[in-house]
Design a protein around this motif. Sequence first.
Motif, PDB file in Angstrom:
ATOM      1  N   CYS A 112      -3.331  -1.608  -5.217  1.00  0.00           N
ATOM      2  CA  CYS A 112      -2.279  -2.505  -4.769  1.00  0.00           C
ATOM      3  C   CYS A 112      -2.870  -3.436  -3.715  1.00  0.00           C
ATOM      4  O   CYS A 112      -3.422  -2.968  -2.715  1.00  0.00           O
ATOM      5  CB  CYS A 112      -1.168  -1.638  -4.168  1.00  0.00           C
ATOM      6  SG  CYS A 112       0.074  -2.528  -3.248  1.00  0.00           S
ATOM      7  N   THR A 113      -2.821  -4.739  -3.972  1.00  0.00           N
ATOM      8  CA  THR A 113      -3.450  -5.698  -3.054  1.00  0.00           C
ATOM      9  C   THR A 113      -2.432  -6.684  -2.511  1.00  0.00           C
ATOM     10  O   THR A 113      -1.437  -6.971  -3.164  1.00  0.00           O
ATOM     11  CB  THR A 113      -4.521  -6.555  -3.765  1.00  0.00           C
ATOM     12  OG1 THR A 113      -3.858  -7.353  -4.742  1.00  0.00           O
ATOM     13  CG2 THR A 113      -5.591  -5.730  -4.393  1.00  0.00           C
ATOM     14  N   VAL A 159       1.090   2.787  -2.353  1.00  0.00           N
ATOM     15  CA  VAL A 159       0.190   3.735  -3.027  1.00  0.00           C
ATOM     16  C   VAL A 159       0.827   4.350  -4.267  1.00  0.00           C
ATOM     17  O   VAL A 159       0.158   4.552  -5.277  1.00  0.00           O
ATOM     18  CB  VAL A 159      -0.279   4.923  -2.124  1.00  0.00           C
ATOM     19  CG1 VAL A 159      -1.511   4.548  -1.353  1.00  0.00           C
ATOM     20  CG2 VAL A 159       0.785   5.477  -1.260  1.00  0.00           C
ATOM     21  N   PHE A 160       2.123   4.656  -4.188  1.00  0.00           N
ATOM     22  CA  PHE A 160       2.783   5.214  -5.378  1.00  0.00           C
ATOM     23  C   PHE A 160       2.831   4.162  -6.493  1.00  0.00           C
ATOM     24  O   PHE A 160       2.542   4.468  -7.658  1.00  0.00           O
ATOM     25  CB  PHE A 160       4.195   5.703  -5.040  1.00  0.00           C
ATOM     26  CG  PHE A 160       4.230   7.059  -4.401  1.00  0.00           C
ATOM     27  CD1 PHE A 160       4.028   8.201  -5.156  1.00  0.00           C
ATOM     28  CD2 PHE A 160       4.437   7.210  -3.042  1.00  0.00           C
ATOM     29  CE1 PHE A 160       4.038   9.463  -4.572  1.00  0.00           C
ATOM     30  CE2 PHE A 160       4.447   8.458  -2.429  1.00  0.00           C
ATOM     31  CZ  PHE A 160       4.256   9.592  -3.210  1.00  0.00           C
ATOM     32  N   GLY A 161       3.192   2.935  -6.120  1.00  0.00           N
ATOM     33  CA  GLY A 161       3.230   1.857  -7.112  1.00  0.00           C
ATOM     34  C   GLY A 161       1.885   1.661  -7.767  1.00  0.00           C
ATOM     35  O   GLY A 161       1.792   1.444  -8.981  1.00  0.00           O
ATOM     36  N   LYS A 199      -3.821  10.623 -11.218  1.00  0.00           N
ATOM     37  CA  LYS A 199      -3.778   9.198 -10.873  1.00  0.00           C
ATOM     38  C   LYS A 199      -4.229   8.976  -9.443  1.00  0.00           C
ATOM     39  O   LYS A 199      -3.783   9.678  -8.535  1.00  0.00           O
ATOM     40  CB  LYS A 199      -2.342   8.678 -11.017  1.00  0.00           C
ATOM     41  CG  LYS A 199      -1.752   8.857 -12.394  1.00  0.00           C
ATOM     42  CD  LYS A 199      -0.239   8.651 -12.342  1.00  0.00           C
ATOM     43  CE  LYS A 199       0.447   9.135 -13.594  1.00  0.00           C
ATOM     44  NZ  LYS A 199      -0.034   8.540 -14.828  1.00  0.00           N
ATOM     45  N   ILE A 200      -5.079   7.965  -9.270  1.00  0.00           N
ATOM     46  CA  ILE A 200      -5.450   7.552  -7.916  1.00  0.00           C
ATOM     47  C   ILE A 200      -4.822   6.190  -7.650  1.00  0.00           C
ATOM     48  O   ILE A 200      -4.919   5.277  -8.465  1.00  0.00           O
ATOM     49  CB  ILE A 200      -6.984   7.462  -7.759  1.00  0.00           C
ATOM     50  CG1 ILE A 200      -7.587   8.875  -7.785  1.00  0.00           C
ATOM     51  CG2 ILE A 200      -7.358   6.756  -6.452  1.00  0.00           C
ATOM     52  CD1 ILE A 200      -9.105   8.901  -7.786  1.00  0.00           C
ATOM     53  N   GLY A 201      -4.149   6.086  -6.521  1.00  0.00           N
ATOM     54  CA  GLY A 201      -3.570   4.804  -6.111  1.00  0.00           C
ATOM     55  C   GLY A 201      -4.158   4.407  -4.773  1.00  0.00           C
ATOM     56  O   GLY A 201      -4.319   5.238  -3.877  1.00  0.00           O
ATOM     57  N   ILE A 202      -4.527   3.137  -4.660  1.00  0.00           N
ATOM     58  CA  ILE A 202      -5.065   2.623  -3.398  1.00  0.00           C
ATOM     59  C   ILE A 202      -4.179   1.479  -2.940  1.00  0.00           C
ATOM     60  O   ILE A 202      -3.865   0.572  -3.717  1.00  0.00           O
ATOM     61  CB  ILE A 202      -6.510   2.079  -3.588  1.00  0.00           C
ATOM     62  CG1 ILE A 202      -7.445   3.158  -4.145  1.00  0.00           C
ATOM     63  CG2 ILE A 202      -7.042   1.487  -2.282  1.00  0.00           C
ATOM     64  CD1 ILE A 202      -7.799   4.269  -3.192  1.00  0.00           C
TER      65      ILE A 202
END
Length: 294
Positions: A65-66, A288-290, A3-6
């Motif tokens: 995540c924005t 980032v985790f979310g 998983k990639i989280g930004i």
Amino acid sequence: MHKIGIDLGGTKIEGILLDEKYNIIQRKRIETHQENGYDSIVKSIISLINELKAKTGEETSVGICTPGVIDVNSGLVKNSNTQCLIGMPLKNDIKKALGSQIVMENDANCFALAESLLGSAKGYDVVFGVIMGTGVGGGIVINGTLHKGRTNIAGEWGHHTLHPNGNECYCGKRGCVETYISGPALERRWYERSGQKTSLQTITQTVYELPAHKVWFKLWKEEFLENFGMALANVIDILDPDVIVLGGGASNIPFLYDEGKEAVYDKVFSDSVDTPILKNSLGDSAGVFGACMI
Ligand SMILES: [Zn+2]
């Protein structure tokens, strides 16, 4: 699947690559450079994602995540405090550039999800996650799943009305919670009461050092507790969550967890209210985790 989280913030963009068990494989932080405009932000996000993808040979999911909300109908960003994103088709533009599906969610929802699955609210069924930072937002997680609502605004308690005819809000309404208990609102009121320009971080560190009888400080604190109490009591009356977890810069103010909690309980429509109000445990990393979990 990896998983990639930004996490797209006002001053930094953070990216993380996790394996199936949420172990960190790679993590990187770059500056946002809002001043270079929307296109440059999109490019930075794409190159960060590609860099993280290159670290794994596996299939990856991508979540972003924005700040702000993505309008359900138009897909455009609205109510974002990163102003150059407002009205832009951020999700579509990133999807096109990557050539694959992505998911996108606002920062308060990512925070609530991360804290409920990995953080302070782990083990609770119904979680209300609160961000009190530059803006005020919230997210609802029920049994590990985000409750987004029919029009994607569930949990947006920062813009419910505390004081009709109160402070003007950028959203077009008056008296929104955000205009009273966000970081900038608390700093402004501190200045009006004390005459001293003080950052939220300094306020957080000094609240216990100030003599309780100091009149301006007493007034500042009473007003804050009154607004905080009313704002969260309204949430408990409607949602009655199993736990409330606080995040954002103002969540570091220590008296929220004793006097603040009492101020909330005083206003709830129940004699047996005992909702835990907890500090987050993931700190800045919730975004980032979310993003990996949406
Ligand atoms: Zn508002």
